[in-house]
Structure formats: structure tokens, C-alpha cells
Design a protein around this motif. Structure first.
Motif, mmCIF file in Angstrom:
data_model
loop_
_atom_site.group_PDB
_atom_site.id
_atom_site.type_symbol
_atom_site.label_atom_id
_atom_site.label_comp_id
_atom_site.label_asym_id
_atom_site.label_seq_id
_atom_site.Cartn_x
_atom_site.Cartn_y
_atom_site.Cartn_z
ATOM 1 N N ASN A 1 0.809 -1.222 0.000
ATOM 2 C CA ASN A 1 0.000 0.000 0.000
ATOM 3 C C ASN A 1 0.837 1.263 0.000
ATOM 4 O OD1 ASN A 1 -2.701 -1.061 -0.028
ATOM 5 N ND2 ASN A 1 -2.393 -1.745 2.074
ATOM 6 N N GLU A 2 2.122 1.143 0.311
ATOM 7 C CA GLU A 2 2.994 2.314 0.315
ATOM 8 C C GLU A 2 3.413 2.703 -1.097
ATOM 9 O OE1 GLU A 2 6.259 1.347 2.830
ATOM 10 O OE2 GLU A 2 4.987 0.870 4.566
ATOM 11 N N ASN A 3 3.301 1.771 -2.028
ATOM 12 C CA ASN A 3 3.662 2.001 -3.427
ATOM 13 C C ASN A 3 2.397 2.165 -4.263
ATOM 14 O OD1 ASN A 3 6.760 1.331 -4.005
ATOM 15 N ND2 ASN A 3 6.053 -0.002 -2.350
ATOM 16 N N PRO A 4 2.505 2.815 -5.433
ATOM 17 C CA PRO A 4 1.403 2.692 -6.381
ATOM 18 C C PRO A 4 1.132 1.198 -6.596
ATOM 19 C CG PRO A 4 3.007 4.304 -7.154
ATOM 20 C CD PRO A 4 3.612 3.631 -5.965
ATOM 21 N N HIS A 5 -0.124 0.799 -6.604
ATOM 22 C CA HIS A 5 -0.393 -0.637 -6.644
ATOM 23 C C HIS A 5 -1.647 -0.954 -7.452
ATOM 24 C CE1 HIS A 5 -2.361 0.964 -2.976
ATOM 25 N NE2 HIS A 5 -3.333 0.115 -3.259
ATOM 26 N N ILE A 6 -1.789 -2.250 -7.760
ATOM 27 C CA ILE A 6 -2.920 -2.736 -8.536
ATOM 28 C C ILE A 6 -3.766 -3.639 -7.661
ATOM 29 C CG2 ILE A 6 -3.640 -4.010 -10.588
ATOM 30 C CD1 ILE A 6 -0.957 -3.295 -11.863
ATOM 31 N N ASN A 7 -5.020 -3.277 -7.488
ATOM 32 C CA ASN A 7 -5.974 -4.102 -6.744
ATOM 33 C C ASN A 7 -6.720 -5.028 -7.704
ATOM 34 O OD1 ASN A 7 -5.446 -2.943 -4.217
ATOM 35 N ND2 ASN A 7 -7.009 -1.364 -4.475
ATOM 36 N N GLY A 8 -7.106 -6.194 -7.189
ATOM 37 C CA GLY A 8 -7.910 -7.112 -7.985
ATOM 38 C C GLY A 8 -7.115 -7.965 -8.943
#
Length: 211
Positions: free
Chosen positions: A98-105
């Protein structure tokens, strides 16, 4: 002589070492294709490489590196950084997701550093890659904090801490991103809220200011 251009992630010495080109090599017999492959195999953040001879005695290595990456979880609860082209860059601690740009799903399967990732949900992976591809080169990608592809027909992205952008599905995605660029140009830097592009094909979009 060997000159390096375009590098920010890796030092010139790292790129030269990875290329396996050495001072003293015959300029005319340097295998450029092999050197390109060597660099890409050894340095995952390098996306593209071009090598040119510079007479009378020089080589110029031009690189383009991934300067934007997104954290993605694997199906074994590991966490990796993935570049916009879908290449696995490096493994990081899951706590940093969550501290980095991230992809959910999206989950990926047994990634290998420097190689394209795969997923047990290939449609979600394809959707995420489509979004990153369309954002790349617009100047927006480095502002994206989250890409949510949990429902490929109802995708969202978060721009900085200011906008939730509803994209809907991947249909007309290139047009939606162009439309988004136009909308962002019209909003002031003090505004925040939700931009709904799900009806962009009908040339309609809505902006709901944050409460």
C-alpha cells in the motif's frame, strides 16, 4: 569509447558491464543484438536499448528505463514491482504494497525478474496492462496511486490523493484516457472528487466534487 545515454536507475558502469562490450573490442565486429539482450537480461528496469557506432572509435548505448512501477501481489502472498509493460522488476516486502502505487484485484503467478508476468486471471492482467499502456506517455501514469481491476467492467484509478476516476470497462479506453486528459486540464489544482468516464463513448462525463 562507450557512452551511455538515458539512464537514471542504473549507472553507466552497470550498463557497460551488463552489455559485455569492452574497450579494445573491434568496433565493426561488436554484436549489437547480443549486447542489447545482455543488458535487458541483467537489468530489469531497462525497457528499451539501442546501440549505435560512433566513428571513428565510439559506441553509444541509449536506454529507456522504467521509472514508474506498481506493486502487485502474487498468488503465494509475495509482492513484486511490475513495470507498465508488464515486466517483473523486483520483489519487495508485502507490507510495502500500500505504500507504493499498486494494482488491486490482480494476482500474478511465480514472477521472474526481468520477464513478463502471468496471472491465473488473465483478463484482469490484460485490463491492467491496457490501462497502463494508455496512460504511459500522457504524463498521468506517475500520478496514479491505485489501479483497481477487481471488476474488469467497472475499473477505477486514483490520481494522486485528489481524484477517483471511474473508467468502466476497457471499451474505448484510449478515447477515455484522452478525454480524461482534457478534463484534468480544465480542473483547478485545488479541486478533488470523482470523475466518471463510463459514458465517455457518448461524449459525456461527470465530475462530483469531494464533500
Amino acid at each position: 569509447t562507450i557512452a551511455i545515454q538515458g539512464n537514471t536507475v542504473y549507472s553507466a558502469d552497470q550498463i557497460i558491464e551488463a552489455s559485455q562490450i569492452q574497450q579494445g573490442d573491434n568496433l565493426l565486429t561488436v554484436n549489437k543484438a547480443l549486447a542489447v539482450g545482455n543488458i535487458k537480461a541483467a537489468l530489469p528496469y531497462v525497457e528499451d536499448v539501442s546501440i549505435a557506432r560512433s566513428l571513428p572509435d565510439g559506441i553509444i548505448i541509449q536506454v529507456r528505463e522504467s521509472v514508474v512501477s506498481f506493486a502487485v501481489m502474487t498468488d503465494t502472498n509475495a509482492c513484486w514491482l511490475v513495470g507498465p509493460s508488464g515486466k517483473a522488476l523486483e520483489r519487495i516486502e508485502p507490507a510495502a504494497f500500500n505504500e507504493n502505487p499498486h494494482i488491486n484485484g490482480l494476482l500474478i503467478s511465480t514472477p521472474t525478474e526481468g520477464e513478463a508476468v502471468s496471472s491465473p486471471t488473465p483478463t484482469a492482467l490484460a485490463a491492467a496492462l491496457d490501462v497502463m499502456k494508455e496512460l504511459d506517455g500522457t504524463g498521468l501514469l506517475e500520478h496514479i496511486r491505485v489501479i483497481d481491476v477487481e471488476k474488469e467492467y467497472d475499473m477505477s484509478i486514483w490520481y494522486d490523493e485528489r481524484y477517483e476516476i471511474k473508467l468502466g470497462g476497457t471499451d474505448e479506453l484510449a478515447y477515455k484516457i484522452r478525454y480524461l486528459c482534457s478534463i484534468l486540464d480544465q480542473l483547478s489544482e485545488f479541486q478533488a472528487g470523482t470523475i466518471d468516464l463510463t459514458q465517455a463513448a457518448q461524449k459525456r462525463a461527470t465530475f462530483q466534487p469531494a464533500a
